[in-house]
Design a protein around this motif. Structure first.
Motif, PDB file in Angstrom:
ATOM      1  N   THR A  95     -13.169 -14.119 -32.546  1.00 54.73           N
ATOM      2  CA  THR A  95     -11.713 -14.038 -32.645  1.00 54.73           C
ATOM      3  C   THR A  95     -11.381 -13.003 -33.707  1.00 54.73           C
ATOM      4  O   THR A  95     -11.823 -13.128 -34.852  1.00 54.73           O
ATOM      5  CB  THR A  95     -11.115 -15.404 -33.032  1.00 54.73           C
ATOM      6  N   GLN A 141      -8.155 -20.381 -28.380  1.00 53.87           N
ATOM      7  CA  GLN A 141      -9.556 -20.156 -28.026  1.00 53.87           C
ATOM      8  C   GLN A 141      -9.976 -20.999 -26.822  1.00 53.87           C
ATOM      9  O   GLN A 141     -10.718 -20.521 -25.955  1.00 53.87           O
ATOM     10  CB  GLN A 141     -10.458 -20.457 -29.226  1.00 53.87           C
ATOM     11  N   GLU A 142      -9.490 -22.234 -26.744  1.00 53.19           N
ATOM     12  CA  GLU A 142      -9.798 -23.087 -25.589  1.00 53.19           C
ATOM     13  C   GLU A 142      -9.235 -22.491 -24.300  1.00 53.19           C
ATOM     14  O   GLU A 142      -9.877 -22.519 -23.259  1.00 53.19           O
ATOM     15  CB  GLU A 142      -9.267 -24.509 -25.799  1.00 53.19           C
ATOM     16  N   SER A 197      -4.940 -23.577 -37.884  1.00 53.05           N
ATOM     17  CA  SER A 197      -6.216 -23.969 -37.285  1.00 53.05           C
ATOM     18  C   SER A 197      -6.018 -24.540 -35.877  1.00 53.05           C
ATOM     19  O   SER A 197      -6.732 -24.175 -34.937  1.00 53.05           O
ATOM     20  CB  SER A 197      -6.914 -24.990 -38.180  1.00 53.05           C
ATOM     21  N   GLN A 246      -7.367 -22.882 -32.380  1.00 51.57           N
ATOM     22  CA  GLN A 246      -8.253 -23.661 -31.511  1.00 51.57           C
ATOM     23  C   GLN A 246      -7.710 -23.743 -30.089  1.00 51.57           C
ATOM     24  O   GLN A 246      -8.448 -23.572 -29.109  1.00 51.57           O
ATOM     25  CB  GLN A 246      -8.445 -25.071 -32.066  1.00 51.57           C
ATOM     26  N   GLU A 247      -6.407 -23.995 -29.963  1.00 46.25           N
ATOM     27  CA  GLU A 247      -5.778 -24.091 -28.641  1.00 46.25           C
ATOM     28  C   GLU A 247      -5.880 -22.761 -27.898  1.00 46.25           C
ATOM     29  O   GLU A 247      -6.186 -22.720 -26.707  1.00 46.25           O
ATOM     30  CB  GLU A 247      -4.323 -24.512 -28.809  1.00 46.25           C
TER      31      GLU A 247
END
Length: 104
Positions: free
Chosen positions: A3, A66-67, A59, A63-64
């Motif tokens: 990322t 990247q998912e 964070s 994360q969301e």
């Protein structure tokens, strides 16, 4: 998942772009945190409770995002941008956006 905020990845090539991906996190402050912030305003200093909440929101939004990129088959998110928005008193939102891609 790689990322990065840059538009390129040094030493790697971007083989496929999968599209724009996003992640959002809406956080609410609570009464106790507001009281501590008021005391901090009066005596000076940093607002660690709010800083921790911002870090948590960042964070979660990353994360969301990247998912979503993983679901598209990407192994990287390129050109990531983070925005923080105040929705109303005691409510803030972190938005992460980027381009999902496959890099080699």
């Amino acid at each position: 998942m790689l990322t990065t905020t840059t538009g390129t990845v040094e030493g790697k090539s971007i083989e496929t772009y999968h599209g724009i991906v996003t992640g959002e996190a809406i956080m609410g402050a609570n009464f106790v945190r507001d009281i501590f912030a008021l005391v901090t305003d009066l005596i000076g200093g940093r607002r660690f409770a709010y800083e921790n909440k911002l870090a948590e929101g960042r964070s979660l939004a990353l994360q969301e995002m990247q998912e979503e990129a993983r679901r598209l088959g990407a192994n990287a998110v390129i050109g990531v941008d983070l925005d923080f928005v105040t929705l109303r008193d005691g409510m803030m939102m972190c938005i992460a956006t980027g381009t999902a891609g496959t890099v080699r």
